[in-house]
Design an enzyme around this catalytic site. Structure first.
Site, PDB file in Angstrom:
ATOM      1  N   ASP A 156       6.708   4.811  -3.906  1.00  0.00           N
ATOM      2  CA  ASP A 156       5.481   4.791  -4.795  1.00  0.00           C
ATOM      3  C   ASP A 156       4.258   4.939  -4.020  1.00  0.00           C
ATOM      4  O   ASP A 156       3.320   5.468  -4.098  1.00  0.00           O
ATOM      5  CB  ASP A 156       5.450   3.359  -5.483  1.00  0.00           C
ATOM      6  CG  ASP A 156       4.638   3.577  -6.937  1.00  0.00           C
ATOM      7  OD1 ASP A 156       4.050   4.366  -7.243  1.00  0.00           O
ATOM      8  OD2 ASP A 156       4.469   2.358  -7.668  1.00  0.00           O
TER       9      ASP A 156
ATOM     10  N   ASP B  98       7.041   1.092 -14.462  1.00  0.00           N
ATOM     11  CA  ASP B  98       6.738  -0.185 -14.059  1.00  0.00           C
ATOM     12  C   ASP B  98       7.402  -1.235 -15.124  1.00  0.00           C
ATOM     13  O   ASP B  98       7.000  -2.439 -14.809  1.00  0.00           O
ATOM     14  CB  ASP B  98       5.030  -0.202 -14.289  1.00  0.00           C
ATOM     15  CG  ASP B  98       4.626   0.538 -13.265  1.00  0.00           C
ATOM     16  OD1 ASP B  98       5.289   0.673 -12.005  1.00  0.00           O
ATOM     17  OD2 ASP B  98       3.417   1.076 -13.354  1.00  0.00           O
TER      18      ASP B  98
END
Length: 549
Positions: free
Chosen positions: A352, A414
């Site tokens: 990420d 997420d």
């Protein structure tokens, strides 16, 4: 300032500032009421007031037949105290606004048939120009000409928006609720399966209980696939975006079926099975209610696919399908050890950060690969958006809600990545009969993400905050409970089910315990060694021969 929250493939939670959005308030000459239209401006040329009442109302000069790139296109008398409206193209923004300013214009509206982009220049040009310049869409220009003609007035302003909209509350509830329900559902199904494995279950129940145990090799393969897909989308976005949309339709319909089937199964209608046949997926003679439910789920998914760009209501279907997909993944994919959880979260944590913060130094245009793919490339010919997000329209009453993409978005990654850890912790807590806490830590991590997003006003990878909150909290709780060895290796899941309680009975009791042959209770615990242990309620059959004494 206009902000947008985006994410793709479970890796980021991004706030992307796409220039500055403002409003152009058009009205009839002398009239107080009018109509607002979205404009896109760059405050480095000149700023705009935040309040409409403080903005100057100036006459519009319709010059949409010209691009205003040469002095010959300037009308006789110039633009004294007026705002010309010209077409985009053939020269730079600086050349247009410089001609307008020299000839007395108080501002400039540039009509664009393409996607609105910031009217950029260099620092020297910014210092030379002191009138505002903004882009207006071609569709809005046609409506303005139809509604107000060529004699209207315009006032340009940029109302201030709250940093966080009320729709963040809805997104927070959906995200935390999905993680909590998915974790509890996955853990309860897993525990029930362990306790009921000695019983016969019908074929449908067995199929419903299927899970996929994730190994370290699978985690590595998954991350490599994510990286490859992200790079391919960056390079071939227009070709692959429709493939992602099709995959989402298929996966979300399967997820919706999986979520609705436990409720439909309790309805006493449609239990009859279809006749024998050789049709694909129907040769096992599914029940009529199964086929009806499958048709309904496919219809919902196809409806979203056809009307996905209807911003007024299609987002409701996308959110429903997205939540169903996430719940299905959380109850199907199972991490068997905290070691695997740690590996997955740490690898995606690095992934990420790399694609958000490092890739801008590697790309030609200096843009993050993650941000480009999530928001959709500015030069995309399809203008399609990837559907792997929960989206809610802005709920404030700001006029900027008229502008492009009035949505706040949160990606599935997420939800799923921390959700798999939450599911593991729930299963472990139920076995150990302790209170689960990971859902709370996920909610705290999401709040921290919102806060940093508001403060930094830049691209932020959500896992940068969600991973430490969930992973470190789970580790700390395991240490405090002195369960870390079991928690780390998953040894708490070795026992399939607890053994029945053991009681002591006399050696000469060969039948089901009765008044004359009772199992000995606590008062018999100190009897001699001739008293064996047998499971409670394990009475011997009537025809069983006596055990030799």
């Amino acid at each position: 300032m206009r902000s947008r929250i985006t994410l793709i493939f479970g890796a980021i939670f991004v706030n992307q500032v796409l220039g500055e959005y403002g409003m152009a308030h058009f009205s009839e000459k002398g009239a107080k009421k009018g109509k607002d239209y979205c404009i896109f401006f760059n405050s480095q040329w000149a700023g705009l007031p935040q309040d409409l009442h403080k903005a100057s109302r100036l006459q519009i000069h319709d010059l949409t037949s010209s691009v205003l790139c040469s002095p010959s296109e300037v009308p006789a008398g110039g633009f004294a105290n007026r705002i010309p409206m010209v077409l985009r193209g053939n020269c730079t923004f600086y050349e247009k606004v410089r001609l307008a300013q020299i000839n007395g214009a108080r501002g400039l509206l540039i009509v664009s048939k393409d996607r609105l982009t910031p009217p950029a220049g260099n620092q020297t040009q910014y210092e030379e120009i002191d009138i505002p310049v903004a882009l207006l869409s071609y569709t809005d220009m046609l409506d303005i000409s139809k509604t107000f003609g060529k004699g209207g007035e315009v006032a340009m302003y940029a109302p201030k928006e709250p940093v966080l909209d009320y729709n963040m509350v809805i997104i927070f509830i959906m995200a935390v609720g999905t993680v909590a329900i998915g974790g509890y559902w996955a853990s309860s199904r897993d525990i029930r399966k362990r306790y009921m494995k000695h019983k016969r279950e019908d074929a449908a129940e067995k199929q419903d209980e299927d899970t996929v145990d994730v190994t370290s090799v699978m985690i590595c393969v998954f991350v490599v696939m994510c990286c490859s897909m992200l790079v391919l989308l960056y390079l071939f976005y227009d070709q692959l975006v429709y493939l992602i949309i099709a995959i989402f339709c298929l996966a979300s319909s399967v997820g919706l079926y999986s979520c609705l089937w436990p409720a439909v199964r309790r309805i006493p209608l449609g239990k009859c099975r279809i006749p024998e046949n050789n049709l694909p997926y129907c040769h096992k003679r599914p029940e009529v209610r199964q086929l009806v439910l499958a048709a309904f789920c496919v219809a919902v998914s196809v409806t979203w696919g056809v009307f996905r760009n209807e911003d007024q209501w299609a987002w409701v279907l996308q959110d429903a399908l997205g939540i169903a997909f996430c719940l299905y993944m959380l109850k199907t994919i199972r991490l068997t050890t905290f070691k695997a959880c740690t590996l997955l979260l740490l690898v995606l944590f690095v992934y990420d950060i790399f694609f958000v913060f490092v890739t801008p130094f590697l790309t030609m245009n200096g843009e993050s690969i993650m941000v480009e793919v999530a928001a959709g490339p500015s030069d995309s010919s399809t203008h399609e958006k990837l559907p792997m997000v929960l989206k809610v329209p802005r709920l404030n009453s700001s006029p900027l809600a008229l502008c492009d993409r009035p949505f706040s978005l949160l990606g599935f990654g997420d939800i799923l990545v921390p959700g798999l850890l939450v599911a593991y912790c729930h299963r472990f807590d139920i076995l150990m009969q302790t209170w689960p806490v990971p859902s709370v830590s996920y909610g705290i991590g999401l709040l921290i993400t919102f806060l940093v997003l508001a403060l930094m006003q830049g691209a932020q990878p959500a896992l940068l905050y969600l991973v430490p909150c969930t992973l470190l909290t789970s580790l700390a709780v395991a240490l405090w409970r002195r369960e870390l060895p079991l928690f780390w290796t998953g040894s708490g899941f070795v026992k399939d089910m607890p053994q029945p309680a053991l009681v002591k009975v006399p050696m000469n009791c060969t039948r089901t315990p009765s008044a004359n042959c009772k199992p000995q209770g606590a008062e018999a615990t100190n009897q001699g060694k001739d008293t064996p242990l047998v499971p409670e309620k394990a009475g011997l059959p009537e025809d069983q021969p006596k055990r030799p004494e």
